[in-house]
Design a protein around this motif. Structure first.
Motif, PDB file in Angstrom:
ATOM      1  N   LYS A 308       0.834  -1.202   0.000  1.00 29.67           N
ATOM      2  CA  LYS A 308       0.000   0.000   0.000  1.00 29.67           C
ATOM      3  C   LYS A 308       0.873   1.258   0.000  1.00 29.67           C
ATOM      4  O   LYS A 308       0.629   2.199  -0.768  1.00 29.67           O
ATOM      5  N   VAL A 311       2.603   1.784  -3.462  1.00 22.89           N
ATOM      6  CA  VAL A 311       1.677   2.278  -4.491  1.00 22.89           C
ATOM      7  C   VAL A 311       1.378   3.760  -4.282  1.00 22.89           C
ATOM      8  O   VAL A 311       1.262   4.528  -5.248  1.00 22.89           O
ATOM      9  N   GLN A 318       1.357   0.884  -8.812  1.00 21.79           N
ATOM     10  CA  GLN A 318       0.396  -0.223  -8.890  1.00 21.79           C
ATOM     11  C   GLN A 318       0.668  -1.093 -10.113  1.00 21.79           C
ATOM     12  O   GLN A 318       0.618  -2.327 -10.040  1.00 21.79           O
ATOM     13  N   ASP A 322       1.688  -4.983  -9.883  1.00 20.14           N
ATOM     14  CA  ASP A 322       0.872  -6.002 -10.566  1.00 20.14           C
ATOM     15  C   ASP A 322       1.713  -6.852 -11.500  1.00 20.14           C
ATOM     16  O   ASP A 322       1.511  -8.064 -11.610  1.00 20.14           O
TER      17      ASP A 322
END
Length: 328
Positions: A308, A311, A318, A322
């Motif tokens: 968190k 990001v 993000q 990913d």
């Protein structure tokens, strides 16, 4: 006759000058001793390049004798240094995306690390490096684990109220999220901190656990096994322009040397984990294993803490996260 002799001597002198003009010495810097696997990786590259006989040599400056450990990336990117073996997260201040290379739960084991090194995720990081005039010659990850003075540490529930030293900001965030108290210190200070009761647990690399004799202070060791939380990307990097200025033969010699060094790096990294287990076992320390379920529980904590924060702090964080998580 004299004139022919003079001409011959002149031609030989010109040839010698031309040869020496093409002979290139590359300077490679790192922070470790000659017995360390990362030095051995550098030495393989140097030896293979020398054996290729392409008027290219690699001179290694170990033990931070040329640049301090955390001050190598900038001179590399400026062409003041040709090559380095470097934990890429050390340059996370210059390029925050690099912090993903020391992130809990992104890498499960060494074979997974090897797949990650040759994935679209790593290509995205290499594109960022290229902007800094830096390229990867040899990919490599090293793993680590946990050790506790009073109990085994395998899952987040084991962290409640424990004073622990963690390796890296992302790990500190995750462990704090699991209920631990964080004590920041160099790995070289873990032994004394455990001896005096300041620490009840530590998280660091397999090699550091052995070299700093942590087995003398703990009751349980959770090594990197089939799954591990702690993986740190530590490649051999090169200045991109320096590489491109070399002849084709010299470039090919470097790439062939790098391929051999990378295969060695992967196998040796696995051996170091296994060797650390034997050292702790011989010292009478209990050996614990982290299960796949434990790994997923840690990753869930990391998602709410370390992931968190990454990001939120990193542009396109993000997307990069990913890409890393997509590698099976």
């Amino acid at each position: 006759m004299k004139s022919m002799l003079k001409t011959a001597v002149a031609v030989m002198a010109l040839a010698a000058a031309t040869t020496s003009a093409h002979a290139t010495e590359l300077r490679l810097s790192h922070q470790w001793s000659n017995s360390d696997v990362r030095h051995q990786v550098a030495q393989i590259v140097a030896d293979e390049v020398a054996a290729a006989d392409v008027d290219l040599s690699v001179k290694i400056f170990g033990s931070s004798s040329l640049f301090k450990a955390r001050e190598q990336y900038k001179p590399l990117s400026r062409g003041q240094l040709d090559m380095t073996v470097l934990p890429l997260s050390y340059a996370g201040g210059q390029q925050p995306a690099y912090n993903l290379t020391l992130m809990p739960g992104l890498v499960k084991n060494h074979d997974h690390a090897a797949r990650l090194s040759h994935s679209p995720f790593m290509q995205a990081l290499e594109d960022i490096m290229a902007e800094d005039d830096v390229m990867v010659l040899v990919h490599g990850y090293l793993a680590g684990g946990f050790a506790g003075t009073d109990k085994c540490i395998t899952n987040p529930a084991d962290m409640e109220g424990v004073q622990i030293r963690a390796a890296g900001k992302a790990f500190e965030q995750m462990l704090a999220g699991a209920g631990a108290s964080i004590a920041s210190m160099a790995s070289s200070e873990i032994y004394n901190a455990m001896q005096t009761g300041v620490l009840q647990a530590a998280n660091t690399s397999s090699s550091s656990f052995v070299s700093y004799r942590i087995y003398e202070q703990v009751s349980c060791y959770t090594p990197a096994g089939d799954v591990a939380l702690w993986f740190m990307y530590q490649p051999l990097l090169m200045n991109k322009s320096t590489f491109e200025d070399l002849s084709e033969d010299q470039q090919n010699a470097l790439l062939a040397a790098a391929e051999k060094a990378e295969a060695f790096y992967l196998e040796e990294a696995k051996k170091q984990d296994a060797a650390s287990v034997q050292v702790f076992r011989d010292a009478g320390v209990e050996i614990a294993e982290m299960s796949p379920e434990d790994f997923e529980a840690w990753r869930a904590v990391a998602q709410d803490t370390s992931y968190k924060a990454f990001v939120e702090e990193v542009p396109n964080g993000q997307e990069l996260l990913d890409m890393a998580l997509a590698v099976e």
